[in-house]
Write a protein that holds these residues in place. Sequence first.
Motif, PDB file in Angstrom:
ATOM      1  N   SER A   1       0.811  -1.220   0.000  1.00  0.00           N
ATOM      2  CA  SER A   1       0.000   0.000   0.000  1.00  0.00           C
ATOM      3  C   SER A   1       0.840   1.265   0.000  1.00  0.00           C
ATOM      4  CB  SER A   1      -0.937   0.014   1.218  1.00  0.00           C
ATOM      5  OG  SER A   1      -0.211   0.129   2.417  1.00  0.00           O
ATOM      6  N   ASN A   2       2.099   1.164   0.456  1.00  0.00           N
ATOM      7  CA  ASN A   2       2.975   2.327   0.480  1.00  0.00           C
ATOM      8  C   ASN A   2       4.068   2.270  -0.589  1.00  0.00           C
ATOM      9  OD1 ASN A   2       2.303   4.112   3.006  1.00  0.00           O
ATOM     10  ND2 ASN A   2       2.122   1.991   3.694  1.00  0.00           N
ATOM     11  N   SER A   3       3.974   1.296  -1.492  1.00  0.00           N
ATOM     12  CA  SER A   3       4.919   1.175  -2.612  1.00  0.00           C
ATOM     13  C   SER A   3       6.368   1.204  -2.129  1.00  0.00           C
ATOM     14  CB  SER A   3       4.701   2.307  -3.626  1.00  0.00           C
ATOM     15  OG  SER A   3       3.365   2.367  -4.026  1.00  0.00           O
ATOM     16  N   LEU A   4       6.665   0.417  -1.092  1.00  0.00           N
ATOM     17  CA  LEU A   4       7.990   0.471  -0.484  1.00  0.00           C
ATOM     18  C   LEU A   4       9.034  -0.335  -1.239  1.00  0.00           C
ATOM     19  CD1 LEU A   4       7.180   0.267   3.347  1.00  0.00           C
ATOM     20  CD2 LEU A   4       7.410   2.276   1.872  1.00  0.00           C
ATOM     21  N   LEU A   5       8.655  -1.515  -1.709  1.00  0.00           N
ATOM     22  CA  LEU A   5       9.636  -2.419  -2.304  1.00  0.00           C
ATOM     23  C   LEU A   5       9.068  -3.101  -3.536  1.00  0.00           C
ATOM     24  CD1 LEU A   5      10.958  -4.150   0.951  1.00  0.00           C
ATOM     25  CD2 LEU A   5      12.126  -2.366  -0.355  1.00  0.00           C
ATOM     26  N   GLN A   6       9.964  -3.487  -4.431  1.00  0.00           N
ATOM     27  CA  GLN A   6       9.599  -4.273  -5.590  1.00  0.00           C
ATOM     28  C   GLN A   6      10.378  -5.572  -5.585  1.00  0.00           C
ATOM     29  OE1 GLN A   6       9.729  -2.109  -9.279  1.00  0.00           O
ATOM     30  NE2 GLN A   6       8.883  -0.243  -8.374  1.00  0.00           N
ATOM     31  N   GLN A   7       9.880  -6.512  -6.336  1.00  0.00           N
ATOM     32  CA  GLN A   7      10.427  -7.854  -6.324  1.00  0.00           C
ATOM     33  C   GLN A   7      11.800  -7.948  -6.971  1.00  0.00           C
ATOM     34  OE1 GLN A   7       9.458 -10.654  -5.049  1.00  0.00           O
ATOM     35  NE2 GLN A   7      10.707 -12.180  -6.115  1.00  0.00           N
ATOM     36  N   GLN A   8      12.037  -7.149  -8.008  1.00  0.00           N
ATOM     37  CA  GLN A   8      13.161  -7.420  -8.882  1.00  0.00           C
ATOM     38  C   GLN A   8      14.524  -7.072  -8.296  1.00  0.00           C
ATOM     39  OE1 GLN A   8      10.471  -5.675  -9.657  1.00  0.00           O
ATOM     40  NE2 GLN A   8       9.398  -6.979 -11.148  1.00  0.00           N
ATOM     41  N   GLN A   9      14.616  -6.087  -7.417  1.00  0.00           N
ATOM     42  CA  GLN A   9      15.912  -5.624  -6.932  1.00  0.00           C
ATOM     43  C   GLN A   9      16.152  -6.037  -5.488  1.00  0.00           C
ATOM     44  OE1 GLN A   9      14.906  -1.401  -8.268  1.00  0.00           O
ATOM     45  NE2 GLN A   9      17.116  -1.446  -8.612  1.00  0.00           N
ATOM     46  N   PRO A  10      17.429  -6.168  -5.103  1.00  0.00           N
ATOM     47  CA  PRO A  10      17.727  -6.503  -3.700  1.00  0.00           C
ATOM     48  C   PRO A  10      17.422  -5.338  -2.774  1.00  0.00           C
ATOM     49  CG  PRO A  10      19.746  -6.096  -4.931  1.00  0.00           C
ATOM     50  CD  PRO A  10      18.639  -6.108  -5.938  1.00  0.00           C
ATOM     51  N   VAL A  11      17.364  -5.628  -1.477  1.00  0.00           N
ATOM     52  CA  VAL A  11      17.098  -4.606  -0.473  1.00  0.00           C
ATOM     53  C   VAL A  11      18.067  -4.811   0.684  1.00  0.00           C
ATOM     54  CG1 VAL A  11      15.264  -6.048   0.515  1.00  0.00           C
ATOM     55  CG2 VAL A  11      15.388  -3.618   1.106  1.00  0.00           C
ATOM     56  N   ILE A  12      18.626  -3.705   1.185  1.00  0.00           N
ATOM     57  CA  ILE A  12      19.503  -3.753   2.359  1.00  0.00           C
ATOM     58  C   ILE A  12      18.626  -3.815   3.604  1.00  0.00           C
ATOM     59  CG2 ILE A  12      21.276  -2.557   3.683  1.00  0.00           C
ATOM     60  CD1 ILE A  12      22.283  -3.413   0.976  1.00  0.00           C
ATOM     61  N   ALA A  13      18.845  -4.797   4.463  1.00  0.00           N
ATOM     62  CA  ALA A  13      18.148  -4.890   5.748  1.00  0.00           C
ATOM     63  C   ALA A  13      19.154  -4.598   6.852  1.00  0.00           C
ATOM     64  CB  ALA A  13      17.530  -6.266   5.936  1.00  0.00           C
ATOM     65  N   THR A  14      18.943  -3.503   7.588  1.00  0.00           N
ATOM     66  CA  THR A  14      19.864  -3.164   8.669  1.00  0.00           C
ATOM     67  C   THR A  14      19.637  -4.143   9.819  1.00  0.00           C
ATOM     68  OG1 THR A  14      18.285  -1.565   9.589  1.00  0.00           O
ATOM     69  CG2 THR A  14      19.863  -0.760   7.980  1.00  0.00           C
ATOM     70  N   LEU A  15      20.720  -4.715  10.317  1.00  0.00           N
ATOM     71  CA  LEU A  15      20.611  -5.826  11.275  1.00  0.00           C
ATOM     72  C   LEU A  15      21.527  -5.586  12.467  1.00  0.00           C
ATOM     73  CD1 LEU A  15      19.501  -8.698  11.914  1.00  0.00           C
ATOM     74  CD2 LEU A  15      21.451  -9.606  10.622  1.00  0.00           C
ATOM     75  N   SER A  16      20.930  -5.195  13.591  1.00  0.00           N
ATOM     76  CA  SER A  16      21.713  -5.027  14.820  1.00  0.00           C
ATOM     77  C   SER A  16      21.794  -6.331  15.606  1.00  0.00           C
ATOM     78  CB  SER A  16      21.075  -3.949  15.696  1.00  0.00           C
ATOM     79  OG  SER A  16      19.801  -4.388  16.167  1.00  0.00           O
ATOM     80  N   GLY A  17      20.798  -7.195  15.422  1.00  0.00           N
ATOM     81  CA  GLY A  17      20.696  -8.418  16.201  1.00  0.00           C
ATOM     82  C   GLY A  17      19.573  -8.368  17.213  1.00  0.00           C
ATOM     83  N   GLY A  18      19.007  -7.148  17.425  1.00  0.00           N
ATOM     84  CA  GLY A  18      17.874  -7.009  18.320  1.00  0.00           C
ATOM     85  C   GLY A  18      16.599  -7.568  17.722  1.00  0.00           C
TER      86      GLY A  18
ATOM     87  N   THR B   1      25.791  -2.311  -4.101  1.00  0.00           N
ATOM     88  CA  THR B   1      25.059  -3.561  -4.363  1.00  0.00           C
ATOM     89  C   THR B   1      23.869  -3.355  -5.295  1.00  0.00           C
ATOM     90  OG1 THR B   1      23.713  -3.209  -2.366  1.00  0.00           O
ATOM     91  CG2 THR B   1      25.724  -4.540  -2.137  1.00  0.00           C
ATOM     92  N   ALA B   2      23.683  -2.130  -5.785  1.00  0.00           N
ATOM     93  CA  ALA B   2      22.547  -1.804  -6.662  1.00  0.00           C
ATOM     94  C   ALA B   2      21.221  -2.179  -6.014  1.00  0.00           C
ATOM     95  CB  ALA B   2      22.692  -2.502  -8.014  1.00  0.00           C
ATOM     96  N   SER B   3      21.133  -1.947  -4.709  1.00  0.00           N
ATOM     97  CA  SER B   3      19.902  -2.267  -3.981  1.00  0.00           C
ATOM     98  C   SER B   3      18.890  -1.143  -4.132  1.00  0.00           C
ATOM     99  CB  SER B   3      20.201  -2.495  -2.491  1.00  0.00           C
ATOM    100  OG  SER B   3      21.022  -3.630  -2.316  1.00  0.00           O
ATOM    101  N   GLN B   4      17.597  -1.511  -4.059  1.00  0.00           N
ATOM    102  CA  GLN B   4      16.544  -0.527  -4.273  1.00  0.00           C
ATOM    103  C   GLN B   4      16.302   0.360  -3.061  1.00  0.00           C
ATOM    104  OE1 GLN B   4      12.518  -2.287  -4.328  1.00  0.00           O
ATOM    105  NE2 GLN B   4      13.486  -4.259  -3.839  1.00  0.00           N
ATOM    106  N   ALA B   5      16.593  -0.139  -1.861  1.00  0.00           N
ATOM    107  CA  ALA B   5      16.262   0.620  -0.658  1.00  0.00           C
ATOM    108  C   ALA B   5      17.042   0.088   0.531  1.00  0.00           C
ATOM    109  CB  ALA B   5      14.757   0.546  -0.370  1.00  0.00           C
TER     110      ALA B   5
END
Length: 521
Positions: free
Chosen positions: A86-103, A189-193
């Motif tokens: 609904s917020n057009s955040l991500l698309q399927q085709q490109q990778p996405v960076i997920a910030t990961l602290s471990g929490g 990494t040519a990531s989308q977001a």
Amino acid sequence: MELQNFFISNFITFTTPYSGIGSQFRFFNRKWASFTAMWLKFSTSAAGAPVLVTACNPKTCPYSINVVNLQGMDNFLHTVAGFIASNSLLQQQQPVIATLSGGADSVALLMVLSRLGYKVIAAHCNFHLRGEESMRDERFVRALCSQHHIALHVKDFDVQACMRQRGISAEMACRDLRYEWFEALRCDTASQAIAVAHHRDDNIETFMLNALRGTGIAGLTGMHPRNGHIVRPLLCVTRSDIEQFLNQNSQDYVTDSTNLQNDVKRNKLRNVVLPCLYQQFPGAEDTLAHTIGNTRDCNELYRELVAQSRTQLCVAQQGGFDISIDGLRGYRNTLMLLFEILKPQGFKHEQCCDIVQLITGHAGVGKTFLSSTHKLVVGRKRLEVMSLVDTDAKFYPIDLSHGTINEPLKIRIEQFTSTGKAGITAVDGKKSIALDAQVLKCNKIVLRHWQEGDRFSPFGLRGTKLVSDLFTDMKLSEREKKTTWLLVADGTILWVVGYRSSSHYSVGKESESYVTLTLCP
């Protein structure tokens, strides 16, 4: 029917009744306080299970999202998948960076994006501020990503060095360092977001902190689902939802011990104030989240109306713009409108208060206000806003032997070999001038803007005069003064272009030849 019940519980209404596989309907998102109209279409997978295959905004072109198997998916994944769509955040085709602290929050984000089928690249920052605990966190995220076959990038930072170099706090240094690295990694990494794990409780904390510090309407809109390349897929769920999801999936996480310390305002608000508030006012979490959504919608309307008013009041000028004073006076809340117009140029609310007082009292003509990047001058009919950076500060060399000057002004040049009995070609001394041909022997002839202290010898007058005094006599505005060009030969001003010629190199009876310069429209 179970699928239909889920969407009915989360959205206001269907405009087309759900009739099973292949049906398409429109909904408005109630739970997330986001009133973007979307279309969802259901189909079947090869195994016959219902899958969400497309989602598009009817005002724009359709976009594809991940094909998600809805059968057996828990409500947490349903909610996040719908929020992303609904917020057009991500698309399927490109990778996405997920910030990961471990929490818990970041682990849930990683798991959700992976379960929804996105190509996830995890990014972990080690600031080395918590000794062994920092190394524990790094070991945990390495093991987690290895277990789930997720690419991981880890970066070590020297926070103390950054604090010394930039003169900022440890908190600001950590923020700057991580977001600078996240953006660099996104590009590499040519990531989308860059997906961060802020959730609904974080948003309420931000709302409350801004309200307590004092803010305008924008500060009460909380964190947005998207801010440039930063996306927040978990704003639709609570911390309790996240912990329940992780518990149901037997997924552990680490806890940052500093989050339990109430020595910073956000922690004190999270650990002390809000729990007490929720105890005294049951349901306050939902009410506050709904208020944030309403405020965001109001702010969007507010911004649209301000933009319309700005278009009506402002006229673009070289290096800035003018604001109609009479137009400003026609608004009930002149102060807020002026502040919204001038805020991007760095002017403060207090300065806008002073400006409004002056124009309300029909006073202050010539009064100047400065921001870090701009200057505002109160005129008789307009406020003149100009950049402090003179984009035309350079000198333009001029060759008077050529027929036409095209930059920075268009000036036609004509040469005559003799004055003759009829005298020189008619010139008015303002838009056109005549110069003895001896001027062609000058080493350097340039066009430049007026500078403080410039003096010239006006034609027909004795002595010299400040160019600024000529401007005053002509009743020129600050902008007109700043944009006036001077023709200068070997440091001597020959022509205040458009206003007055000087007595230097004037054509007389002894002149054997001369040139005329005419300012072209």
